[in-house]
Design a protein around this motif. Structure first.
Motif, mmCIF file in Angstrom:
data_model
loop_
_atom_site.group_PDB
_atom_site.id
_atom_site.type_symbol
_atom_site.label_atom_id
_atom_site.label_comp_id
_atom_site.label_asym_id
_atom_site.label_seq_id
_atom_site.Cartn_x
_atom_site.Cartn_y
_atom_site.Cartn_z
ATOM 1 N N LEU A 137 10.008 -7.970 -8.670
ATOM 2 C CA LEU A 137 9.601 -6.869 -7.798
ATOM 3 C C LEU A 137 8.242 -7.133 -7.164
ATOM 4 N N VAL A 138 7.275 -7.576 -7.960
ATOM 5 C CA VAL A 138 5.947 -7.789 -7.389
ATOM 6 C C VAL A 138 5.952 -8.960 -6.411
ATOM 7 N N GLN A 139 6.902 -9.889 -6.586
ATOM 8 C CA GLN A 139 7.026 -10.968 -5.611
ATOM 9 C C GLN A 139 7.618 -10.473 -4.294
ATOM 10 N N ALA A 140 8.530 -9.484 -4.381
ATOM 11 C CA ALA A 140 9.177 -8.975 -3.172
ATOM 12 C C ALA A 140 8.379 -7.876 -2.493
ATOM 13 N N LEU A 141 7.604 -7.119 -3.290
ATOM 14 C CA LEU A 141 6.858 -5.969 -2.763
ATOM 15 C C LEU A 141 5.365 -6.263 -2.787
ATOM 16 N N PRO A 142 4.762 -6.577 -1.658
ATOM 17 C CA PRO A 142 3.316 -6.826 -1.651
ATOM 18 C C PRO A 142 2.543 -5.545 -1.972
ATOM 19 N N TRP A 143 1.379 -5.710 -2.560
ATOM 20 C CA TRP A 143 0.518 -4.566 -2.836
ATOM 21 C C TRP A 143 0.194 -3.810 -1.554
ATOM 22 N N SER A 144 0.023 -4.542 -0.456
ATOM 23 C CA SER A 144 -0.285 -3.887 0.816
ATOM 24 C C SER A 144 0.838 -2.954 1.249
ATOM 25 N N ARG A 145 2.093 -3.320 0.959
ATOM 26 C CA ARG A 145 3.221 -2.436 1.308
ATOM 27 C C ARG A 145 3.166 -1.174 0.460
ATOM 28 N N SER A 160 0.328 6.172 1.479
ATOM 29 C CA SER A 160 -0.228 6.993 2.560
ATOM 30 C C SER A 160 0.841 7.380 3.567
ATOM 31 N N ASP A 161 2.103 7.321 3.156
ATOM 32 C CA ASP A 161 3.214 7.668 4.043
ATOM 33 C C ASP A 161 3.139 9.142 4.435
ATOM 34 N N PRO A 162 3.509 9.489 5.672
ATOM 35 C CA PRO A 162 3.475 10.900 6.076
ATOM 36 C C PRO A 162 4.494 11.774 5.355
ATOM 37 N N GLU A 163 5.512 11.162 4.747
ATOM 38 C CA GLU A 163 6.527 11.931 4.028
ATOM 39 C C GLU A 163 6.119 12.081 2.562
ATOM 40 N N PRO A 164 5.907 13.314 2.057
ATOM 41 C CA PRO A 164 5.480 13.507 0.660
ATOM 42 C C PRO A 164 6.415 12.875 -0.355
ATOM 43 N N GLY A 165 7.721 12.906 -0.089
ATOM 44 C CA GLY A 165 8.669 12.324 -1.032
ATOM 45 C C GLY A 165 8.498 10.826 -1.184
ATOM 46 N N VAL A 166 8.154 10.154 -0.096
ATOM 47 C CA VAL A 166 7.924 8.711 -0.160
ATOM 48 C C VAL A 166 6.675 8.422 -0.996
ATOM 49 N N VAL A 167 5.616 9.210 -0.796
ATOM 50 C CA VAL A 167 4.382 9.039 -1.576
ATOM 51 C C VAL A 167 4.672 9.236 -3.062
ATOM 52 N N GLY A 210 10.083 -0.096 4.965
ATOM 53 C CA GLY A 210 9.221 -0.330 6.116
ATOM 54 C C GLY A 210 8.997 0.922 6.941
ATOM 55 N N ALA A 211 7.855 0.981 7.604
ATOM 56 C CA ALA A 211 7.491 2.172 8.385
ATOM 57 C C ALA A 211 8.457 2.433 9.517
ATOM 58 N N GLU A 212 9.180 1.401 9.959
ATOM 59 C CA GLU A 212 10.119 1.584 11.082
ATOM 60 C C GLU A 212 11.423 2.251 10.650
ATOM 61 N N GLN A 213 11.637 2.391 9.344
ATOM 62 C CA GLN A 213 12.870 2.998 8.839
ATOM 63 C C GLN A 213 12.767 4.524 8.861
ATOM 64 N N PRO A 214 13.904 5.230 8.960
ATOM 65 C CA PRO A 214 13.879 6.700 8.913
ATOM 66 C C PRO A 214 13.308 7.204 7.588
ATOM 67 N N PRO A 215 12.682 8.382 7.571
ATOM 68 C CA PRO A 215 12.054 8.898 6.340
ATOM 69 C C PRO A 215 12.996 8.973 5.145
#
Length: 683
Positions: A452-460, A466-473, A422-427
């Motif tokens: 996995l696809v049941q737990a992780l929505p496509w929107s997430r 588009s995360d600001p952290e390159p490693g997350v992308v 989630g976006a609220e978590q540290p990078p």
């Protein structure tokens, strides 16, 4: 007539004892300062009420005044001062100053330890930098006294906060950068970082090598164990003295378990330094000591952090540690320790042990018993460092090992990992969680993919892309790449997952930019002709997914153009974003190659995006470097000149692996094979 026994006069000695704080502080200022300090020391050690009395009387400020005077005197006592005194008088004066520093440090450490008022006064009057300055002294006893006083003061959290955020961190200067702390002794590590400017490394090494008393060597060892992980220059200084290794090896056999642990900690750090000439010998000497210390209740909580540092990146050491009967049992026990630092260190130890080979991951799961459930539980830990370490350990544990994946899934690990993206978590936490999800999908069966696809929505996932952290992308692209890897049924399921959230698919297409949008014009017509309803949603999902991949592939092409050795090598070539763009482009290319094995509809969708095809062909050149290998697998591009590009690549690329894969692709193209093979799924 009244007698003396009725109202006896107060004896002078008794009066002095009653007024001791004020009288002793007066003597400290005006009389025999050394005698006064010794008397204060004897009174306050172990007595909270005496500490309170002296603190209320201003003892902290008065004793700091004596220490400052000594330090200033030591700094100005040069050859000019020596000529003004007889040599014998000069030596006596120096000895007196050294004794005053030692006694003042002892008093200050005692007044601050276990007494909030004393600690606050020590901080507010700038006492910590004065104690730090003692670590650069030439006299071993002064270094030892300063180190002990700092340890007493900084074992309390308030001192650490002052060091990290205070306006006068070192001798009136603002601290230049945030101190990076270790897990077990953060306060002492912060102080020792500041001590670098005061010459502490040299002083501690000298005390370690030349100290005659065991307690002096132990004090120096403790300081070095905390300082070395934070200061490469200190490591270089220690490695430049061959006697240091000999002393550390000898201390591995010390009778005190704590000393053996500290020596192993120093060896673990020094053996990882590039300047170390005999790392394997040092590591082999320390490993059995650490394994035995796991059986000692006093050292067991602190071993995992040192063990993780020692075995990091070394498969033989990791296997030796995993083969030890007691290691895994103690690691699991440490994962449930009440101390945050111990739990985080134990998770890092699991990460190190599971890094290299599958057999180690298997032994971890089998020998550790309840390892997976305990590690999964740490993903909900209240401490962010513990959560991050647990997610990092999960990355390795689930890689290419179905039993570990099953154990993690059964313990609810998938849901927890998704929550940590989630976006609220540290990078760093988002990065490790996304990494673990990608590894869980690697060559996963249908059951794992479905969960996995049941737990992780496509929107997430779109958000992660588009995360600001390159490693997350990058790790989000790995999730996409691995989800699209496998047979056609797997790829079709991934398309249905993306189609279930058409709004997110449209957002992904928009996020790819105007150029990507132009590439979808032709695809729109073919999608309209394919029917409505579910087919249209799937087509939209395909284009949204391909738009994301195209964006990353084009960004990688731009990064290659401005990279070292190109004709447009300018300031942008040294941008920190360039390696990230190339890594992301690599995974995007592999994802496209996987999609091309998904059937005619997906191939048509790829072929309709001309800018994507042009970018793919651009990577089929030796200048593309590492990007050429995944581009080879996008081999359904014959009409755009792929045959010629592959022909050149098979002869001129510097990598033999790329040449061989290019030849394989050429053979398949010449046979008229339009579908991808199993090799296209390889990592």
């Amino acid at each position: 007539m009244s007698t003396a026994s009725t109202n006896p006069p107060v004896a002078p000695q008794l009066a002095t004892m009653v007024a001791k704080p004020k009288d002793l502080l007066r003597e400290l200022r005006e009389g025999n300062a050394l005698k006064a300090l010794k008397t204060i020391k004897n009174q306050v050690i172990g007595s909270k009420s005496k500490k309170s009395a002296f603190i209320s009387a201003g003892a902290v400020e008065e004793v700091l005044g004596v220490l400052r005077s000594c330090l200033a005197s030591a700094a100005t006592t040069t050859a000019s001062a020596a000529t003004a005194l007889h040599p014998q008088e000069h030596d006596l004066q120096q000895d007196q100053q050294l004794l005053l520093q030692q006694q003042a440090a002892v008093v200050l450490g005692s007044l601050a330890y276990g007494h909030p008022a004393g600690l606050r006064q020590l901080i507010s009057h700038g006492g910590l930098p004065q104690l730090v300055a003692m670590l650069g002294a030439a006299d071993q006893a002064v270094v030892q006294a300063g180190l002990r006083a700092l340890k007493l003061a900084t074992e309390q959290q308030e001192a650490l906060l002052q060091l990290q955020g205070g306006p006068a961190a070192v001798a009136g200067e603002q601290q230049r950068e945030q101190v990076q702390l270790r897990l077990d002794e953060p306060a002492m590590a912060a102080v020792l970082m500041l001590a670098v400017k005061a010459g502490a490394p040299a002083g501690l090494i000298k005390l370690l090598l030349e100290g005659e008393r065991p307690d002096a060597q132990a004090a120096a060892l403790e300081g070095l164990a905390l300082l070395l992980p934070h200061d490469p220059a200190a490591c270089g200084l220690a490695l430049s003295r061959p006697a240091v290794y000999g002393r550390l090896t000898a201390l591995l056999r010390d009778t005190e378990p704590g000393v053996r642990l500290l020596a192993a900690g120093c060896i673990a750090t020094l053996s990882r330094d590039p300047a170390c000439e005999q790392p394997e010998a040092m590591q082999r000497a320390a490993l059995p000591v650490l394994l035995r210390l796991l059986a000692n209740p006093s050292t067991r909580p602190h071993v995992p952090a040192v063990l993780a540092r020692l075995i990091e990146g070394s498969e033989p050491l990791q296997k030796a540690a995993a083969d030890a009967d007691t290691v895994l049992r103690h690691i699991v026990r440490s994962l449930e320790d009440p101390c945050d630092g111990v739990r985080a260190a134990a998770a890092l130890c699991v990460r190190a042990l599971s890094r290299c080979v599958r057999t180690l991951r298997s032994s971890l799961l089998d020998g550790g018993g309840e390892l997976a459930p305990v590690l999964v539980a740490l993903l909900d830990d209240a401490n962010v460092d513990v959560r991050s370490s647990a997610a990092a350990a999960m990355c390795n544990l689930v890689l290419d090992f179905s039993a570990a994946k099953s154990a993690v899934l059964a313990a609810g690990g998938l849901r927890r990992l998704v929550a940590l993206t989630g976006a609220e978590q540290p990078p760093a936490l988002r990065h490790h969680a996304a990494w673990a999800l990608g590894n869980m999908l690697y060559r996963a069966d249908a059951a794992v993919r479905t969960q996995l696809v049941q737990a992780l929505p496509w929107s997430r996932l779109v958000g992660l892309l588009s995360d600001p952290e390159p490693g997350v992308v990058e790790q989000a692209l790995v999730i996409l790449r691995n989800l699209c890897m496998g047979d056609r049924q797997h790829i079709a399921a991934a398309m249905e997952w993306a189609a279930a959230s058409p709004a997110a698919a449209e957002a992904a297409a928009d996020a790819a930019g105007a150029d990507a949008g132009k590439g979808t014009e032709d695809a729109g017509a073919s999608a309209a002709g394919s029917g409505s309803g579910g087919g249209g949603e799937r087509s939209g999902a395909q284009q949204g997914l391909l738009a994301v991949l195209q964006d990353r592939i084009e960004a990688a092409a731009a990064a290659v153009k401005t990279g070292p050795g190109s004709s447009t090598n300018f300031a942008a070539s040294s941008s920190p974003q360039q390696p990230a763009a190339i890594a992301q482009g690599t995974h995007a290319l592999y994802a496209v190659a996987n999609l091309l094995t998904g059937g005619a509809a997906l191939k048509d969708a790829v072929m309709s995006r001309r800018q994507l095809l042009a970018a793919l062909v651009a990577h089929l050149k030796p200048a593309a470097g590492d990007l050429a290998l995944p581009a080879v697998w996008c081999r359904a591009l014959q009409e755009l000149g792929a045959l010629e590009a592959l022909e050149a690549l098979s002869h001129s690329h510097s990598s033999r692996d790329v040449q061989e894969r290019a030849r394989t692709a050429l053979e398949q193209l010449r046979r008229g094979l339009g579908q991808g093979s199993a090799d296209a799924d390889a990592e």
